[in-house]
Design a protein around this motif. Sequence first.
Motif, mmCIF file in Angstrom:
data_model
loop_
_atom_site.group_PDB
_atom_site.id
_atom_site.type_symbol
_atom_site.label_atom_id
_atom_site.label_comp_id
_atom_site.label_asym_id
_atom_site.label_seq_id
_atom_site.Cartn_x
_atom_site.Cartn_y
_atom_site.Cartn_z
ATOM 1 N N ILE A 240 0.849 -1.211 0.000
ATOM 2 C CA ILE A 240 0.000 0.000 0.000
ATOM 3 C C ILE A 240 0.874 1.245 0.000
ATOM 4 C CG2 ILE A 240 -1.729 1.307 1.306
ATOM 5 C CD1 ILE A 240 -2.728 -1.372 2.387
ATOM 6 N N LEU A 241 1.914 1.259 0.813
ATOM 7 C CA LEU A 241 2.754 2.441 0.933
ATOM 8 C C LEU A 241 3.498 2.717 -0.372
ATOM 9 C CD1 LEU A 241 3.313 4.447 3.209
ATOM 10 C CD2 LEU A 241 5.385 3.166 3.779
ATOM 11 N N HIS A 242 3.967 1.645 -1.047
ATOM 12 C CA HIS A 242 4.659 1.792 -2.338
ATOM 13 C C HIS A 242 3.711 2.362 -3.391
ATOM 14 C CE1 HIS A 242 7.205 0.830 -5.814
ATOM 15 N NE2 HIS A 242 6.123 0.247 -6.363
ATOM 16 N N ASN A 243 2.515 1.775 -3.476
ATOM 17 C CA ASN A 243 1.540 2.242 -4.473
ATOM 18 C C ASN A 243 1.092 3.671 -4.197
ATOM 19 O OD1 ASN A 243 1.583 -0.135 -5.954
ATOM 20 N ND2 ASN A 243 -0.027 -1.095 -4.682
ATOM 21 N N LEU A 244 0.956 4.002 -2.926
ATOM 22 C CA LEU A 244 0.534 5.366 -2.567
ATOM 23 C C LEU A 244 1.620 6.368 -2.948
ATOM 24 C CD1 LEU A 244 -1.889 6.757 -1.343
ATOM 25 C CD2 LEU A 244 -0.861 6.542 0.924
ATOM 26 N N ASN A 245 2.871 5.953 -2.825
ATOM 27 C CA ASN A 245 4.001 6.815 -3.201
ATOM 28 C C ASN A 245 4.029 7.020 -4.719
ATOM 29 O OD1 ASN A 245 6.424 8.322 -2.433
ATOM 30 N ND2 ASN A 245 7.531 6.728 -3.548
ATOM 31 N N GLU A 246 3.710 5.944 -5.504
ATOM 32 C CA GLU A 246 3.630 6.057 -6.952
ATOM 33 C C GLU A 246 2.518 7.030 -7.341
ATOM 34 O OE1 GLU A 246 5.484 4.754 -9.455
ATOM 35 O OE2 GLU A 246 6.864 4.080 -7.863
ATOM 36 N N LEU A 247 1.395 6.972 -6.605
ATOM 37 C CA LEU A 247 0.284 7.892 -6.862
ATOM 38 C C LEU A 247 0.719 9.336 -6.651
ATOM 39 C CD1 LEU A 247 -2.716 8.415 -7.477
ATOM 40 C CD2 LEU A 247 -3.216 7.988 -5.053
ATOM 41 N N LYS A 248 1.474 9.573 -5.596
ATOM 42 C CA LYS A 248 1.986 10.918 -5.315
ATOM 43 C C LYS A 248 2.846 11.440 -6.473
ATOM 44 C CE LYS A 248 4.095 12.060 -1.679
ATOM 45 N NZ LYS A 248 5.095 11.969 -0.601
ATOM 46 N N ILE A 249 3.716 10.540 -6.990
ATOM 47 C CA ILE A 249 4.635 10.940 -8.064
ATOM 48 C C ILE A 249 3.845 11.360 -9.300
ATOM 49 C CG2 ILE A 249 6.424 10.067 -9.651
ATOM 50 C CD1 ILE A 249 7.421 8.316 -7.309
ATOM 51 N N CYS A 250 2.820 10.560 -9.635
ATOM 52 C CA CYS A 250 2.000 10.869 -10.807
ATOM 53 C C CYS A 250 1.286 12.205 -10.652
ATOM 54 C CB CYS A 250 0.992 9.754 -11.055
ATOM 55 S SG CYS A 250 1.731 8.205 -11.589
ATOM 56 N N LEU A 251 0.693 12.432 -9.509
ATOM 57 C CA LEU A 251 -0.065 13.670 -9.268
ATOM 58 C C LEU A 251 0.850 14.884 -9.225
ATOM 59 C CD1 LEU A 251 -2.643 12.451 -6.589
ATOM 60 C CD2 LEU A 251 -3.125 13.064 -8.957
ATOM 61 N N ASN A 252 2.037 14.691 -8.748
ATOM 62 C CA ASN A 252 2.988 15.799 -8.622
ATOM 63 C C ASN A 252 3.359 16.370 -10.000
ATOM 64 O OD1 ASN A 252 4.724 17.522 -7.024
ATOM 65 N ND2 ASN A 252 6.430 16.316 -7.821
ATOM 66 N N LYS A 253 3.245 15.485 -11.030
ATOM 67 C CA LYS A 253 3.602 15.928 -12.383
ATOM 68 C C LYS A 253 2.555 16.883 -12.971
ATOM 69 C CE LYS A 253 6.261 11.710 -13.431
ATOM 70 N NZ LYS A 253 6.333 10.491 -14.265
ATOM 71 N N ILE A 254 1.347 16.883 -12.451
ATOM 72 C CA ILE A 254 0.289 17.687 -13.074
ATOM 73 C C ILE A 254 -0.250 18.801 -12.171
ATOM 74 C CG2 ILE A 254 -0.433 15.779 -14.563
ATOM 75 C CD1 ILE A 254 -2.751 15.307 -12.622
ATOM 76 N N ILE A 255 0.371 18.997 -11.019
ATOM 77 C CA ILE A 255 -0.186 19.973 -10.072
ATOM 78 C C ILE A 255 -0.115 21.397 -10.592
ATOM 79 C CG2 ILE A 255 0.224 18.563 -8.013
ATOM 80 C CD1 ILE A 255 2.747 20.159 -7.522
ATOM 81 N N THR A 256 0.779 21.664 -11.589
ATOM 82 C CA THR A 256 0.908 23.035 -12.081
ATOM 83 C C THR A 256 -0.199 23.402 -13.045
ATOM 84 O OG1 THR A 256 2.369 22.242 -13.853
ATOM 85 C CG2 THR A 256 3.426 23.022 -11.824
ATOM 86 N N PHE A 257 -0.981 22.385 -13.478
ATOM 87 C CA PHE A 257 -2.018 22.671 -14.472
ATOM 88 C C PHE A 257 -3.350 23.126 -13.831
ATOM 89 C CE2 PHE A 257 0.764 19.547 -16.583
ATOM 90 C CZ PHE A 257 1.170 20.295 -17.661
ATOM 91 N N SER A 258 -3.522 22.869 -12.578
ATOM 92 C CA SER A 258 -4.815 23.276 -11.965
ATOM 93 C C SER A 258 -4.706 23.235 -10.446
ATOM 94 C CB SER A 258 -5.945 22.332 -12.417
ATOM 95 O OG SER A 258 -7.130 22.600 -11.668
ATOM 96 N N PRO A 259 -5.313 24.260 -9.783
ATOM 97 C CA PRO A 259 -5.358 24.229 -8.301
ATOM 98 C C PRO A 259 -6.074 22.970 -7.771
ATOM 99 C CG PRO A 259 -5.992 26.384 -9.115
ATOM 100 C CD PRO A 259 -5.895 25.504 -10.310
ATOM 101 N N ASN A 260 -6.986 22.432 -8.556
ATOM 102 C CA ASN A 260 -7.707 21.227 -8.110
ATOM 103 C C ASN A 260 -6.753 20.048 -7.980
ATOM 104 O OD1 ASN A 260 -10.174 22.542 -8.059
ATOM 105 N ND2 ASN A 260 -10.640 22.078 -10.197
ATOM 106 N N TYR A 261 -5.797 19.953 -8.940
ATOM 107 C CA TYR A 261 -4.826 18.860 -8.866
ATOM 108 C C TYR A 261 -3.921 19.045 -7.648
ATOM 109 C CZ TYR A 261 -6.310 18.104 -13.715
ATOM 110 O OH TYR A 261 -7.035 17.888 -14.846
ATOM 111 N N ARG A 262 -3.578 20.328 -7.370
ATOM 112 C CA ARG A 262 -2.761 20.614 -6.179
ATOM 113 C C ARG A 262 -3.490 20.171 -4.914
ATOM 114 N NH1 ARG A 262 1.932 21.211 -3.883
ATOM 115 N NH2 ARG A 262 2.683 22.555 -5.601
ATOM 116 N N ALA A 263 -4.796 20.420 -4.811
ATOM 117 C CA ALA A 263 -5.572 20.054 -3.623
ATOM 118 C C ALA A 263 -5.629 18.540 -3.445
ATOM 119 C CB ALA A 263 -6.989 20.633 -3.729
#
Length: 550
Positions: A240-263
């Motif tokens: 779970i911790l590994h997969n959750l970390n992968e999720l963070k990495i993916c989301l971090n790549k798109i946070i600059t495109f929208s405040p919603n992604y940052r949230a």
Amino acid sequence: MIQSLSINNFALIEKLNIDFSSGFSIITGETGAGKSILLGALGLVLGKRADSTSLKNKEEKCFIEAHFQISNYNLKSFFESNDLDYEDITILRREILPSGKSRAFINDTPVNLQELQDLSEYLIDIHSQHQTQELSENEYQFQIIDAVASNHSLLESYGVSLKQYKKDKLELQSLKNQLQNLIKEEDYTTFLLKELQSISLQSMDQLEMETQFEQLNNVEFIKENLNKSLLLANEEQYGILHNLNELKICLNKIITFSPNYRAIFDRVETVYIELKDSIDELSQKEEDLIHDPEKLQELNQQLQLLYSLQKKHQVTTISELQQIQTQLEAQVHAYAAIENSIEQIENQLNSTSIILNDLANLIHENRKNAIPILTEKWIEILSQLGMPNVRFQIELNQVSNYFLNGKDELQFLFSANKGSDFGLLKKVASGGELSRIMLATKAILSTYSKLPTIIFDEIDTGVSGEIANKMSEIMKNMSHSMQVIAITHLPQIAAKGDAHFKVFKSVLEEQTNTEMKILNNEERILEIAQMLSGFDVSESALNHAKALLN
């Protein structure tokens, strides 16, 4: 002294107002005229019980009022102790309602009958015919001797000490009974207390112990599930911790495109941090988890003992057991406290008994010294009343018992005639002799007491002639120091009065009324003449009446 008496709607009296004077007053009247009604009304105002049958008119209330001059009789302390207004002219009033209820007042203050009775003892002595029998009663005999012996203050002190002595005796017996019961239960109480003290209730936490026991008792099962949880969280590729970390990495790549992604990224990161902390804590718990059979056994024993005690004492918590322990400790300590209290009260009883014995001895000695004085005065007065050979023998013996008035037993022995043996007064004295002895007693007591008023109700029963004349002289002498009122049928006594009242009946509109009036000189001559000869008054009876009055 009594100054006036007002009676309304009582028995045969519709309305009556009488003013009395000091000195010697006489009341006469035919048998049945209502003299007893007059005394009955006076008795009510002095505190006797009443009911609606006393009312002449059943539809109206009855009231009786008496005025007493009390300025010379030191009664202010009585009024203060009873929270009453003091007046030199004190008014006693009694009201009886048609319902049968009654009310009593002293100087317009409502009082109960007991307060009225207590005050009346300082105001008036009503001596009726049957009270002559009091001479035969032991209590009254003591009162006679104690009056002559001036024992009043000693008897008051003795009474206070005796009351305390009896109170302490009752308390001592109560404590001894308590101690006896505690002794019977002491062994079992001590056993229960030691049993509770042995498990140190103050340091126990039942919930913590039960939690710890459950954990130790299920250590393998807990360890297995902790390991499985850690594996699910930390597995290198699928944890779970590994997969959750992968999720963070993916989301971090798109946070600059929208405040919603940052949230969303921030929320996922928070979950990641919380999960990592929880996994670290689980890991620590897994490391701390130790299989400890000895500790498990110890906890089990403690809990089983605790459960057993809770069941025995019918409670469910440690705090309730602590309360029971406190009660048991108090019972154990009470044993020593009661023993100490018993010792203190026994010492107090010994001290009080010394005081009682000293007072009883003084009372006894005063009585011994008073006896010859009393018998001498009796003999002196009774010899004037036609009993020249009278003798008295008063036997006074001190015993170990504490009575209400000391430690003495008393017998009045009497002999009326020369050569006759002594016998108990109540057995050998005739009615006429008792009447004369009572008059002599009242005459003696009048010099020792400060009673304002005495009323004699036919104390002359059974005597006549010269003896009656002597009795009147004695009452006349008494009136020099107190107010004396005599109800009499004897002309010799009636003639000695300073004032003479007549009680009579009248009939008006078919209603019988009892009335009373003071006689002038002519009316008094006629009344005494009728007492001598009846309604048909002769010239000699009138002359005899005049001679008696002169």
